[in-house]
Design a protein around this motif. Sequence first.
Motif, mmCIF file in Angstrom:
data_model
loop_
_atom_site.group_PDB
_atom_site.id
_atom_site.type_symbol
_atom_site.label_atom_id
_atom_site.label_comp_id
_atom_site.label_asym_id
_atom_site.label_seq_id
_atom_site.Cartn_x
_atom_site.Cartn_y
_atom_site.Cartn_z
ATOM 1 N N ASP A 1 90.195 11.682 93.520
ATOM 2 C CA ASP A 1 90.968 12.351 94.639
ATOM 3 C C ASP A 1 89.760 13.036 95.486
ATOM 4 O OD1 ASP A 1 90.478 14.019 92.505
ATOM 5 O OD2 ASP A 1 91.972 15.410 93.582
ATOM 6 N N ASP B 1 88.567 9.761 87.310
ATOM 7 C CA ASP B 1 88.378 11.211 87.335
ATOM 8 C C ASP B 1 89.585 11.771 86.454
ATOM 9 O OD1 ASP B 1 87.604 13.663 88.175
ATOM 10 O OD2 ASP B 1 89.170 13.827 89.795
ATOM 11 N N GLY C 1 90.577 15.147 86.743
ATOM 12 C CA GLY C 1 91.460 15.965 87.382
ATOM 13 C C GLY C 1 92.131 15.242 88.556
#
Length: 233
Positions: A13, A56, A58
């Motif tokens: 993100d 990723d 998170g």
Amino acid sequence: MSEAGPLVLVVEDEPQMRRFLRASLASHGYRLLEAGGAAEALRLASAHPPDLVLLDLGLPDADGIDTTRRLREWTRVPILVISARQREDDKVMALDAGADDYLTKPFGVNELLARMRVALRHAGRALDGTAAEPVFESGELRIDLARREVTRGGAVVHLTPIEYKLLVLLAQNAGKVLTHQQILREVWGPGSTRQTHYVRVYMAELRKKVEADPARPRHIVTEQGVGYRFREG
Ligand code: CA
């Protein structure tokens, strides 16, 4: 590389990290799919099955560990976790959920590319059924799987059946980190996954036999708090 390179699904993100990955991978012949969250990642992975996933942990809409479990319900695609989380628990959870490897941010592009090559190589072997090559060689170490014989610098190394199983497991997953749980399950069976001290004790014995300097192992490398990795060369 003008031919179509491996297709990599980047699940991340942070725009800055996405730019870094896009630039690094495109210049090395990889094709990219990008997702900014877990839902989009799962959708893209089923619509265009990738050769590798960079994930990723998170993510804005779900945890990467859950995303790993969701992917593992239907695909064996190599999953390389990239995360800012330093905690060993997170690494272990991601690996036990089915991720193949783990890189902690920040990491260099060469390290990333090397880990990706290892993951793709393992996936390729699993796919074409050549995982069980009769002889494994790395540096001075040689494992003859057909004869169940291990030599170091030409001299026979006498291993107990468990030590042999451990060494073969590590060697067949060379380059990849194996968690204590994975090692226990593979070597001692599914009932023994709480006995992590077994792994440490047997690994110490194995190192004494196969490493030139057991205090500074060349092949059987400890991933602190996570597990072990066989380093080739
Ligand atoms: Ca993130």
